[in-house]
Design a protein around this motif. Structure first.
Motif, mmCIF file in Angstrom:
data_model
loop_
_atom_site.group_PDB
_atom_site.id
_atom_site.type_symbol
_atom_site.label_atom_id
_atom_site.label_comp_id
_atom_site.label_asym_id
_atom_site.label_seq_id
_atom_site.Cartn_x
_atom_site.Cartn_y
_atom_site.Cartn_z
ATOM 1 N N ASN A 32 -6.372 1.636 -3.821
ATOM 2 C CA ASN A 32 -5.736 2.868 -3.379
ATOM 3 C C ASN A 32 -5.575 3.814 -4.583
ATOM 4 O O ASN A 32 -4.924 3.458 -5.570
ATOM 5 N N VAL A 76 -2.684 4.993 6.343
ATOM 6 C CA VAL A 76 -3.904 5.496 5.734
ATOM 7 C C VAL A 76 -4.025 4.977 4.297
ATOM 8 O O VAL A 76 -3.029 4.801 3.589
ATOM 9 N N LEU A 77 -5.250 4.687 3.909
ATOM 10 C CA LEU A 77 -5.566 4.383 2.513
ATOM 11 C C LEU A 77 -6.369 5.597 2.068
ATOM 12 O O LEU A 77 -7.535 5.730 2.418
ATOM 13 N N PRO A 78 -5.726 6.516 1.334
ATOM 14 C CA PRO A 78 -6.334 7.840 1.135
ATOM 15 C C PRO A 78 -7.492 7.822 0.145
ATOM 16 O O PRO A 78 -7.570 6.964 -0.729
ATOM 17 N N LEU A 107 -9.280 5.831 4.648
ATOM 18 C CA LEU A 107 -9.562 4.574 5.341
ATOM 19 C C LEU A 107 -8.315 4.067 6.075
ATOM 20 O O LEU A 107 -7.193 4.452 5.750
ATOM 21 N N GLY A 147 -0.681 12.906 -2.494
ATOM 22 C CA GLY A 147 -1.713 11.975 -2.054
ATOM 23 C C GLY A 147 -1.358 11.405 -0.697
ATOM 24 O O GLY A 147 -0.186 11.169 -0.417
ATOM 25 N N GLY A 148 -2.364 11.213 0.153
ATOM 26 C CA GLY A 148 -2.155 10.569 1.429
ATOM 27 C C GLY A 148 -1.324 11.361 2.406
ATOM 28 O O GLY A 148 -1.271 12.589 2.352
ATOM 29 N N GLU A 170 0.837 -1.202 0.000
ATOM 30 C CA GLU A 170 0.000 0.000 0.000
ATOM 31 C C GLU A 170 0.872 1.252 0.000
ATOM 32 O O GLU A 170 1.874 1.307 0.707
ATOM 33 N N ILE A 171 0.486 2.226 -0.808
ATOM 34 C CA ILE A 171 1.172 3.519 -0.808
ATOM 35 C C ILE A 171 0.357 4.453 0.082
ATOM 36 O O ILE A 171 -0.728 4.880 -0.289
ATOM 37 N N ASN A 172 0.871 4.748 1.261
ATOM 38 C CA ASN A 172 0.120 5.560 2.217
ATOM 39 C C ASN A 172 0.257 7.055 1.944
ATOM 40 O O ASN A 172 -0.551 7.849 2.415
ATOM 41 N N GLY A 173 1.292 7.416 1.218
ATOM 42 C CA GLY A 173 1.486 8.830 0.904
ATOM 43 C C GLY A 173 2.507 8.974 -0.206
ATOM 44 O O GLY A 173 3.420 8.154 -0.331
ATOM 45 N N ILE A 174 2.319 10.007 -1.024
ATOM 46 C CA ILE A 174 3.277 10.278 -2.097
ATOM 47 C C ILE A 174 3.396 11.787 -2.215
ATOM 48 O O ILE A 174 2.417 12.514 -2.023
ATOM 49 N N THR A 175 4.596 12.262 -2.491
ATOM 50 C CA THR A 175 4.782 13.702 -2.605
ATOM 51 C C THR A 175 5.951 14.014 -3.524
ATOM 52 O O THR A 175 6.924 13.250 -3.598
#
Lengths: 427, 427
Positions: B194, B287-289, B183, B277-278, A271-276
Motif C-alpha cells: 500500500n 480500497v488499496l489505493p 485495488l 491518499g485513498g 491496511e490504510i485505506n485512506g489518509i488525510t
C-alpha cells in the motif's frame, strides 16, 4: 443504495418472485427497512433424513455509468464472444441464475434430491444490514443442513474451485488533533507538534520491517495453516508474477515466508485505506494543520475476532500516541473470518459436484482474501456451514466497467447445482 | 492574486504614487507581468558620504470575506478601541504608511538626514515573483546603504523589537505510486504494498525520536547560536506556556534542549503541510489505493541552502523508498534564511531608533520563524542588509478576520522612521 433506483429494485424482486413461481416454487417477498428479500421454497418433505439446502444470492448491483468506461449501456446486456456483458452479470445475477436454472430443470423432472430454499437479498453491495433480522425472524422456516453461495471467484477458467475460507474484517478510523486551529508553519513549526507527523509515526508502527503486523497480540489467535493448505495454494498455479501483473505494481511485498496468494488468503493484514490532513490543493501552503486522520481496515483470519482486534489496535495506538495530540478512534463495521474444512462435512460433496460439472477436472481449494460477512451470520443464526462454489472468473470485472460472465457458465453452474444437491442428499 | 481585483490593485498603485507626489517625492509606477511596483525617491545628493535608505513595503493583501468571521466589511476601515480594523491594516498598509508619514513630515521640514527610496510592491502575498526582475533592472537606481522593512511582529505591546534573522524555506512534494489502479484491499491486501503505508514510513523517518530532523547532512551547515542570542530569546519573556496557549495545543514538542521560542527562531524544521491518499469520504471503503502524496516544507536557518536541503531530502527519500512503489519528488519554491548581527553595521542604529520611539524602552532581539524571501533577494541583488523593524503585534491577526493595527503605532512608527534615518546618517 441509490434512492432513485428503489422502484427498479422492487421490480427486480417482483420479477424474481414471478420467476420462482414459474419454477413451481413458493416465493415470498419479505419487506425490510431497505430493499426486499426474496424467499422461495421447494419442499418435498417426507423422510426426516431428507436434507434442506439454502441457496443464497443477491439481486442488487454496484452503480454503473457509461462514463466509468463501459463500451455500451451497462443495464442492456450484450453477448460478446460468448460473454454476457452487463452490470451484475457475474456479481451476482449470472451466478444465482445458474442455480435457479439447475433447480428449475430438476423440479420439472420431479424435483431435486434435497429440499431447497432460495434466499436472494437486495443489499449485499451495501453491507446486508437488514438480512440478519430476516434470518433471525424466519429462523425455523429457514432451517437447513447447509448453505450454498456462488459469489466468489474460480482460480481461473476451467478451474473448478471450492473456496473454503474468507478473511474477516475490522474497520477503524483514527483522528488526531494537535493545535486547536491551523497554524502558520513558520511561526509555530518546531515547537508545536504537527498531527500529520504523529499520524505517520503511529501508522508506520503498524508493521514490523518483516511485513508482519506489529500490533501486540495481533497474531495470538491466528490458526496454524495446515500443510495441505499450502500445497493447495501452490496447486492454484497463481504465481506472484500473475498477482503483480493484475495489480500493475512495481514489485510485490508483504509478510516474509509466504507467496502472494498465501499472503492474501492465509494471513491477516493492516491496511490504510485512506489518509488525510492539511493542505491538498495545488502547489505548497505553509500550514501546520490542526487535524490529521486515517481509515484503517484489518483483514482477519480464523480465529481472530473483529472486536478483539479493534480493541488491540486501539490500545496500541493509545499507548504509542504522544501527549502532544488528542487521539480519537471511531469503530466501523466488523466481520468474522470464515473457515470450513473442505475434507469434512459437505466439503467432499461440493468438490465432487464441482469436478463433475467441469468434466472431471481437479478441484482447486482457495482461501479468499475478501470478506462476505453473511457467511458468519448464517453460521451464527442458522448454525450451518456455507459451501462457497463460485462461478466468477478473476477477470470478470465485478464492480468494474464491462462486467462479464461466460454464457456457458450458466449451463455449467446449473449442472454443478444439480450435482451438488444430489451429492448433499447422499452425505 | 484574484484577477477580479487587478483594477483595484492598479488604482491602489496610482493612489500611492499620488501620495508620494504630495510628499514631494518623485514617484514612478513600474509595470511588471503582475501587479505594478511603486517607486518613490527623495534625493538631496551632495556629499558622497550621504547615505541612502531603501524602505520596502507591499500594498497587496490577503483575500477577505465577511464569511471568514469579519465583524464588518473588511475593506471599510473601522476604528475600534484605538485599533484600525481592516484587511491590510497591519499587513502591510499601516506599517508602510507609518514610514511614509515619518518621511513626509521630515521633507516638509527640509528633508530627512538620508536620501530615501520607497519600494512598495503588490505581490508580496503571492511570492514576490516579479520583484527580483525589477531590482535587477533598476539595480543602479536602487543603490542604497541599507534596507528597512516593517513587516514583522514586535515581541508584544510596547516591546520595541529588532528582528535580526528569518528562517528560510525549501518546499517539496512527494508522490508514491504503487499498483497502477485502486485495488480491493481484501483481494490484494497483504501481497500488494500500500503506497500510504510506505509514505507513512518515509515521513515518520524524517525525524529522530529526539525531535531532530533525521535527514542525513541536514544540520551540517547550521550555524552555532551565540550565547547572547539565547539570552535575548529568554529576555523576550515568551514562555512555552504562551506559545502553547496561542496554538491551543495539548502539549508542545520539538527538538530537545531548546525552548519553544528558540525552536521556532533558531532551529530548522521538517514539516508535513498536507498528506493525502485513498478514500476520504464518510465511513469505510476497502480500497488499496494506487497513489499517496504529501507536501513538505523545511524551515531553514543560516547557513542552510534551500537547494542543498532539497537535494539531501530527495536523496534520503530515494534511498529509503522500497522498490514496491515509484517515488516522484516535485520541487516547489525555496527561500534563503537571513541573519544580520544586530550588534554590527546598522544594527545598533536600528536599536537606538526603536528604543527612542518607545520612550527609551529596552529593545528585544528576535529571530522570526517565518520566511521573507525578498530580504535575501535584496542582499543578493543590491548587496545590502535589511533592518527588520516590525510594528505589528502578535495578536494583530495578519491574514485573519478582523485584522487590526493600533492607530497610535502610526505616530510611533513615524517617529521610529525619523529616528532611524537620523541614526543611519550618523553611522
Amino acid at each position: 443504495a441509490d434512492p432513485a433506483r428503489a422502484q427498479i429494485m422492487r421490480e427486480c424482486a417482483t420479477w424474481l418472485a414471478s420467476k420462482f413461481r414459474e419454477m413451481r416454487m413458493e416465493p415470498e417477498i419479505v419487506a425490510t427497512p431497505g430493499a426486499p428479500v426474496v424467499l422461495a421454497k421447494w419442499k418435498k418433505g417426507g423422510s426426516a433424513k431428507r436434507r434442506t439446502v439454502l441457496i443464497y444470492g443477491h439481486y442488487d448491483v454496484q452503480p454503473a455509468e457509461m462514463g466509468d468506461g463501459w463500451t455500451g449501456d451497462p443495464f442492456e446486456p450484450r453477448l460478446i464472444d460468448g460473454m454476457v456483458v452487463a452490470r451484475g452479470s457475474t456479481d451476482n445475477k449470472g451466478q444465482i441464475f445458474a442455480h435457479m436454472m439447475g433447480v428449475a430443470e430438476k423440479i420439472k423432472a420431479g424435483g431435486p434430491e434435497t429440499d431447497v430454499i432460495f434466499l436472494v437479498e437486495g443489499e449485499e453491495e451495501v453491507g446486508s444490514d437488514n438480512l440478519e433480522g430476516v434470518l433471525r425472524s424466519r429462523k425455523e422456516e429457514l432451517a437447513c443442513d447447509v448453505a450454498v453461495i456462488s459469489d466468489t471467484n474460480m482460480a481461473g477458467p476451467d478451474k473448478p474451485t471450492l473456496t473454503y475460507g474468507l478473511r474477516g474484517i475490522s474497520a477503524l478510523e483514527v483522528e488526531l488533533t494537535g493545535p486547536s486551529h491551523d497554524l502558520h508553519s513558520g511561526v509555530y513549526g518546531g515547537a508545536v507538534v504537527n498531527p500529520i507527523t504523529v499520524l505517520t509515526r503511529l501508522l508506520a508502527g503498524l508493521h514490523h520491517p518483516t511485513g508482519q503486523v506489529a500490533v501486540p497480540g495481533f497474531y495470538k489467535k491466528v490458526r496454524k495453516v495446515a500443510a495441505w493448505e499450502r500445497k493447495a495454494a501452490k496447486a492454484l498455479r497463481v504465481p506472484d508474477a500473475e498477482v503483480k501483473r493484475q495489480a500493475g505494481s512495481p514489485a510485490l511485498g508483504g509478510e516474509r515466508g509466504f507467496s502472494a496468494i498465501e499472503r492474501i488468503g492465509m494471513r491477516p493484514t493492516a491496511e490504510i485505506n485512506g489518509i488525510t490532513g492539511g493542505y491538498q490543493g495545488p502547489g505548497p501552503k505553509t500550514v501546520l494543520p490542526s487535524k490529521a486522520s486515517a481509515k484503517l481496515t484489518f483483514r482477519l483470519v480464523p480465529h481472530q475476532d473483529p472486536k478483539e482486534i479493534a480493541d488491540l489496535v486501539e490500545r496500541d495506538l493509545k499507548k504509542r500516541c504522544p501527549k502532544t495530540v488528542k487521539l480519537k478512534v471511531t469503530r466501523h463495521h466488523g466481520g468474522f473470518p470464515y473457515f470450513c474444512d473442505p475434507t469434512k462435512g459437505f466439503g467432499p460433496a461440493a468438490s465432487k459436484a464441482l469436478s463433475q460439472a467441469w468434466g472431471g477436472k481437479r478441484v482447486d481449494y482457495l482461501l479468499e482474501g475478501g470478506t462476505i460477512p453473511i457467511v458468519s451470520v448464517i453460521k451464527n443464526v442458522l448454525g450451518v456451514e456455507t459451501l462457497l462454489v463460485g462461478l466468477s472468473l478473476p477477470d470478470c470485472r465485478a464492480h468494474g466497467p464491462d462486467e462479464t460472465f461466460p454464457i456457458e457458465y450458466l449451463e455449467r453452474g446449473a449442472k454443478m447445482n444439480q450435482a451438488l444437491l444430489k451429492e448433499i442428499a447422499g452425505v
